[in-house]
Scaffold this motif. Sequence first.
Motif, PDB file in Angstrom:
ATOM      1  N   ARG A   1      97.692   2.616  30.474  1.00 31.34           N
ATOM      2  CA  ARG A   1      96.687   3.625  30.785  1.00 31.34           C
ATOM      3  C   ARG A   1      97.421   4.947  30.948  1.00 31.34           C
ATOM      4  NH1 ARG A   1      93.467   4.959  36.369  1.00 31.34           N
ATOM      5  NH2 ARG A   1      92.095   6.533  35.457  1.00 31.34           N
TER       6      ARG A   1
ATOM      7  N   PHE B   1      96.514   8.903  31.937  1.00 32.29           N
ATOM      8  CA  PHE B   1      95.397   9.721  32.402  1.00 32.29           C
ATOM      9  C   PHE B   1      95.915  10.977  33.095  1.00 32.29           C
ATOM     10  CE2 PHE B   1      95.487   8.822  37.007  1.00 32.29           C
ATOM     11  CZ  PHE B   1      96.304   7.703  37.044  1.00 32.29           C
ATOM     12  N   GLY B   2      94.993  11.915  33.228  1.00 30.96           N
ATOM     13  CA  GLY B   2      95.343  13.183  33.878  1.00 30.96           C
ATOM     14  C   GLY B   2      95.011  14.354  32.982  1.00 30.96           C
TER      15      GLY B   2
ATOM     16  N   GLU C   1      87.114  11.049  29.895  1.00 26.41           N
ATOM     17  CA  GLU C   1      87.709  12.380  29.880  1.00 26.41           C
ATOM     18  C   GLU C   1      89.149  12.293  30.414  1.00 26.41           C
ATOM     19  OE1 GLU C   1      86.157  14.778  28.499  1.00 26.41           O
ATOM     20  OE2 GLU C   1      87.700  16.289  28.879  1.00 26.41           O
ATOM     21  N   ASN C   2      90.089  12.709  29.628  1.00 32.06           N
ATOM     22  CA  ASN C   2      91.505  12.691  30.028  1.00 32.06           C
ATOM     23  C   ASN C   2      91.992  11.287  30.422  1.00 32.06           C
ATOM     24  OD1 ASN C   2      91.679  15.492  29.704  1.00 32.06           O
ATOM     25  ND2 ASN C   2      90.973  15.844  31.810  1.00 32.06           N
ATOM     26  N   ASP C   3      91.434  10.297  29.822  1.00 33.53           N
ATOM     27  CA  ASP C   3      91.753   8.924  30.200  1.00 33.53           C
ATOM     28  C   ASP C   3      91.904   8.088  28.923  1.00 33.53           C
ATOM     29  OD1 ASP C   3      92.193   6.662  31.642  1.00 33.53           O
ATOM     30  OD2 ASP C   3      90.322   6.720  32.778  1.00 33.53           O
TER      31      ASP C   3
ATOM     32  N   ASP D   1     100.633  17.522  34.059  1.00 36.80           N
ATOM     33  CA  ASP D   1     100.052  16.634  35.053  1.00 36.80           C
ATOM     34  C   ASP D   1      99.373  15.468  34.337  1.00 36.80           C
ATOM     35  OD1 ASP D   1      98.972  15.396  37.197  1.00 36.80           O
ATOM     36  OD2 ASP D   1      97.625  17.019  37.803  1.00 36.80           O
TER      37      ASP D   1
ATOM     38  N   LYS E   1      99.609  10.864  34.281  1.00 32.07           N
ATOM     39  CA  LYS E   1     100.193   9.670  34.887  1.00 32.07           C
ATOM     40  C   LYS E   1     100.095   8.517  33.890  1.00 32.07           C
ATOM     41  CE  LYS E   1     100.699  11.771  38.867  1.00 32.07           C
ATOM     42  NZ  LYS E   1     100.727  13.123  38.252  1.00 32.07           N
ATOM     43  N   ILE E   2     101.004   7.596  34.030  1.00 33.01           N
ATOM     44  CA  ILE E   2     101.005   6.447  33.111  1.00 33.01           C
ATOM     45  C   ILE E   2     101.115   5.151  33.927  1.00 33.01           C
ATOM     46  CG2 ILE E   2     103.510   6.607  32.660  1.00 33.01           C
ATOM     47  CD1 ILE E   2     102.844   5.815  29.732  1.00 33.01           C
ATOM     48  N   VAL E   3     100.310   4.186  33.587  1.00 27.38           N
ATOM     49  CA  VAL E   3     100.336   2.890  34.281  1.00 27.38           C
ATOM     50  C   VAL E   3     100.579   1.803  33.234  1.00 27.38           C
ATOM     51  CG1 VAL E   3      99.105   1.339  35.848  1.00 27.38           C
ATOM     52  CG2 VAL E   3      98.545   3.772  35.830  1.00 27.38           C
TER      53      VAL E   3
ATOM     54  N   ASP F   1      97.292   0.416  41.897  1.00 31.46           N
ATOM     55  CA  ASP F   1      98.298   1.463  41.660  1.00 31.46           C
ATOM     56  C   ASP F   1      97.583   2.798  41.871  1.00 31.46           C
ATOM     57  OD1 ASP F   1     100.968   2.301  40.127  1.00 31.46           O
ATOM     58  OD2 ASP F   1      99.320   3.491  39.314  1.00 31.46           O
TER      59      ASP F   1
ATOM     60  N   GLN G   1      98.132   6.888  41.575  1.00 30.42           N
ATOM     61  CA  GLN G   1      99.031   7.966  41.136  1.00 30.42           C
ATOM     62  C   GLN G   1      98.281   9.283  41.180  1.00 30.42           C
ATOM     63  OE1 GLN G   1     101.873   7.360  37.904  1.00 30.42           O
ATOM     64  NE2 GLN G   1     100.932   5.378  37.554  1.00 30.42           N
TER      65      GLN G   1
ATOM     66  N   SER H   1      99.196  13.741  41.727  1.00 33.36           N
ATOM     67  CA  SER H   1     100.164  14.793  42.047  1.00 33.36           C
ATOM     68  C   SER H   1      99.958  15.318  43.460  1.00 33.36           C
ATOM     69  CB  SER H   1     100.028  15.948  41.053  1.00 33.36           C
ATOM     70  OG  SER H   1     100.254  15.451  39.759  1.00 33.36           O
TER      71      SER H   1
ATOM     72  N   GLN I   1     103.302   8.332  43.640  1.00 30.13           N
ATOM     73  CA  GLN I   1     102.768   6.978  43.383  1.00 30.13           C
ATOM     74  C   GLN I   1     102.750   6.100  44.630  1.00 30.13           C
ATOM     75  OE1 GLN I   1     104.948   4.780  40.410  1.00 30.13           O
ATOM     76  NE2 GLN I   1     103.179   3.514  39.890  1.00 30.13           N
TER      77      GLN I   1
ATOM     78  N   PHE J   1      89.479   8.041  39.949  1.00 29.95           N
ATOM     79  CA  PHE J   1      90.255   8.341  38.746  1.00 29.95           C
ATOM     80  C   PHE J   1      91.744   8.032  38.940  1.00 29.95           C
ATOM     81  CE2 PHE J   1      92.155  11.635  35.831  1.00 29.95           C
ATOM     82  CZ  PHE J   1      91.729  11.035  34.661  1.00 29.95           C
TER      83      PHE J   1
ATOM     84  N   THR K   1      94.171   2.572  39.781  1.00 31.98           N
ATOM     85  CA  THR K   1      94.080   1.561  38.725  1.00 31.98           C
ATOM     86  C   THR K   1      94.250   0.198  39.369  1.00 31.98           C
ATOM     87  OG1 THR K   1      95.253   3.125  37.293  1.00 31.98           O
ATOM     88  CG2 THR K   1      94.989   0.878  36.469  1.00 31.98           C
TER      89      THR K   1
ATOM     90  N   ILE L   1      95.477  -3.339  39.590  1.00 34.79           N
ATOM     91  CA  ILE L   1      96.561  -4.065  38.899  1.00 34.79           C
ATOM     92  C   ILE L   1      96.707  -5.487  39.439  1.00 34.79           C
ATOM     93  CG2 ILE L   1      97.884  -2.030  38.186  1.00 34.79           C
ATOM     94  CD1 ILE L   1      99.684  -2.611  40.698  1.00 34.79           C
TER      95      ILE L   1
END
Lengths: 969, 206
Positions: free
Chosen positions: A648, A650-651, A697-699, A726, A728-730, B49, B51, B53, B87, B104, B107, B109
């Motif tokens: 995933r 997103f951001g 959106e942004n995902d 900005d 993020k990655i999962v 999870d 995440q 900023s 995170q 948003f 997530t 997991i």
Amino acid sequence: MKRLPLSSTERIDRNKRLGFTYQGRSLHGFEGDTVATALLANGFSIFSRSFKYHRPRGLFSLDGESSGCLMRINHTPNVRAEQTLLREGMFIEAQNVWGTPEADKLALVGGFAKLLPTGFYYKMFHRPYRLWPFFQNRLRNLAGLGSLDSAWKDDIYDNLFLNADVCVVGGGPAGLSAALAAAEEGVRVILLDARPWLGGSYDWRTRAYQGQPLYARSKDLATRVSSKSSIRVLLHTSLIGFYANNHLTARQIGGVSDPFVERYLEIRAKAVVVATGCTERPLVFENNDRPGIMVTNCAERLARTWALLPGQRAVFSVSDDLGLEAALSLSELGMEISALSDSRQLGQNEELLAHLKTRDIPVLKGVVAQKAEGKNWVQGAQLVSLQSGSVHRYKCNLLVGSAGQVPALGPLILAKAKLAYDEKKGFFLPSSLPEGVLAAGRMIGLNEPQAIETSGTLAGLKAAEWCGSDSASRIREEEQKLRSLTDQTNCSTFVKAPGALAQSFVCFDEDVTVKDVLSGCDEGFDSVELNKRWTTAGMGPSQGGTAGLNLPFVLSEHLGKNHGEILPSHVRSPLSPTLLATYAGRNYHVYKRTPLHDAQERAGGIFRLVGVWKRPRYFSTDFTCSEEVRNVHENVGLIDVSTLGKFRLFGPDALKALQKLYIGDMSKIVSGRAKYAAMVNEDGCLIDDGVVMKMGENDYYFTTSTARAAQTAEWFRYHTRYESWDYKIVNLTDCFGAINLAGPNSREVLRQMTEADISNEAVPYMAFREIVLKNGIPARLLRVGFVGEMGFELHVPSSFTESVWNLLLELGKPFGISPFALEAQNVLRLEKGHVIIGIDTELRVTLNDLGMGFLWDRNKKTNTIGVPALRQTENQPGRMKLVGFKTENPDETPPDGAIIVEKDIRGHVTSSRFSHILNASIGLALVEGSMARIGGGLKIFKPGMNRKFITATIVKPPFYDPEGNRLRM
Amino acid sequence: MTANRHSPIQCQDKPVESEFQNGFEVILTYTNENRDSALIDLSHRSKWDVQSSSLEAIGPDILKIPSEPGDCIYQNGLLVNRLNKTQLNIWNLNSEGPTFPNWFFLTEITDGQALVALVGTSALSIFEKVSGLDLKGPSRKEMFVLQGPVVHVPMQVAYLSQSFLLLGFSRGYGQSAEEALLDAGAEYGLQPGGERIFRHWLAKLF
């Protein structure tokens, strides 16, 4: 050999008898005995025969410095009998003998010693050179010590990973003092000692210090150390390596009650104190290897620690005060000392001399052993005066010979310490140490107990300070104290007796004599590093243990140089010999299983490791997988593709990241559609492919190849590290299991699983939908086609995946469903001409070279990794190209990796299989660009075909369903 | 009732008592379990999870956020591990716990991570046989989380006490890592434990 009466210094427990077998006899020793002392107590004094001349060898030292005590113990060859504690039921065998150690038939080799000078095999067997292989094989069969025994049984070899503020190497008085001082400053300490108990050089000595014998002092120190909870003591633990950032490795030999035989330790410490003391240097004289000749601490420890008097009548030839002390000690235990010769003319400790006099031990100053008499055991000694040359002969059954002490600098050399020769002491000492590394005790040239302990305390305090403790004032005090302690010890640099030449051994391991060393020197091998390689001195099992100490001295004397001018041989890890089994440790087989592992195992899957995953390669023993392939073409198959990377992203800046990493234009992703996309590296080489979907959106949700899953997150972060974006990655790779349902009946099977509209109109090729399967199981449905038939990929939460698999198999029965595995998938994708990254690609070829340039969107305005390289190489001549081919004879399928020859090697087959549906052998090959034209011929070389080749024609892939109609049904 | 969800870890030991939780069959008691040295599979517990900023902007009414990377907070049955500046990782240690809205930044997991508890007085002795991570450093806080290799597998290790460790790692490694841990702990009597043991140790701690 009868044991001495019970004493305070002994380390055996006479109440605990341990039985063992040697030479077919059932014998016993005591707990605390080593194998060597137990054998000695039972009257066996020859443990092995020497490597080259099969000379009898006995106990010479007790710390593994020579190969004389290598034996086969419990079917493991080359075990050091003098360092191995006896265990109940041990099976002990002599090695390197034909017969018994006492009567070895191969001893006659020694009679031909004159015919076997150093380097004889280089000189004698290379002319004519064609004969060398013949001799080489026979010499190699003769060489080597010990042999592998099929009766060897695996045992427990363990690992331990430790952390400490301070690691102290050496559990003698300096090491114990260092550990105590550091612990008192509040830091965590690990203390390693190679011996099974603490005490170092104090352990057996009866000399008085501060009102008590040294052995009692060592017990006091050891008790204080044991009472400190912040000090962890690891006994019988020898250092193996010393690496950057004070990363140490060691091996620990298991005790009687330990569940492991040996274990491998990795220790990370902020500071290290090295207090490994000294090694005793052997004296070089004629027949200095005879059983019954030993260094002083060996003789004294045998008596004091194991209650075994190694001889009744002894001659000593020593070079320092420890030798005088040992003679006194043994005399007190009833040994008759016929003569004590000391290579020093002056400088002996007056107090010791006085004690020797009271015991009527004649001290001969400036006199050394010149020759030992006797065959299987020493029977007499010949001493020579260094000044007058006069010779004295004595009858004896023990000859204690020592050329003094040398610091055991191995750990410091590995730590990159700088060394300097100390003229007064006669050996090299550390002159500068790396940060966080300290040295203490006898290894820095100290001999008096108070100085040794003070240096240890000082090193411990400095180590603690390095770790952050406030120890400055105590350090000043100890420094002042150490400066006030003057060390008056007079050392000798005498090593080689006058006239020592043949049969005067510099290296016991390899039977290298003074004569060998000097002849090598005269042939031009005049440095230690050259000479040792020519003569093999120090190249044996003890790796310079004894030879490393004396070889430089013998060479420097021969070359007329000062002792300090010739550097000792380099030291490398392992510092102590370590079994490969110990390095392997537990060797856990840790790998990844997909959520369908058990289900596929039940279905008869034959598994192979694929990267970190264990995956089924076949579902039958027909490794062509023709039935699995046929069923996908005609009915429906399902394959576990859970190993695909899934992410995933997103951001607000997610799209920017995708644009930078993927070569296509990711802004064109349409909702509900999956976009096939590829990543290339800076050189334009294809490194990954998969599909990308926009979830909101942004995902985004995207997949990667199995091999790249682990690196993908880092790849994104690395290439956007300066961007301040900005996003993020999962990593969801393990969150979702994935099943690919493929074949003309796949839609019908899927219809049994869901009420969702999955018609071609609702879910066309390259579309995706979120659907609900039977029992309310959520799934992400992707319409993809890697294997060339209509296919659906179901991404399901991992915990549900097995249930979905079972349902598919059950509901798909009427449609002929069956699982297929990696090999069938390999054939199917090859029929479509699809590449597998890493198999059909390599770092020399770009996306364009693979014929996949269509994935590169040249109109994209963003800065994308690899685009400059793709532009530069697009029309570059001489590049390798990926082509498809069919062999002329369908039954000839070249192996993967087969080379393509046209006068020269012009390329290679990347993958090739027989396709039943095409009745042809097809494949992909990387060839020179000039050959890559449709209709061109290829000559493929297959090992074993001699001068014949497999001939093939280059064709345009896909080989099967080139229009892709079957994917879009 | 049959479970249609499966844990990545299947123990060889015979279960005595089990119950269904959220589609999983959860073993409550094993035949040969050892309350003082147990490895307990908690892979079925919900995990998230997080995440962002601006993590601090999430709390505190929704979630208390540990202030420093490496810190842990236990709240309302949730263990919140701060992994780095942006995170968090949340493990639900209660069998019934909160569900979160579809935020948003969050997530789920649950199915991506195997989670096991290593409990007992020998927990640290067993741990040092399988990992070089330093759990005993003098500067360590009462509870903390570290990331690094355990039996060569990248793991998140939450230290709750010297007798209570939680290990979270990729689901795919679940079975073989569990087997390796049990093998390493054999000399300390380590056995697969049911969830009752976990509840016992959790209740002792919180």
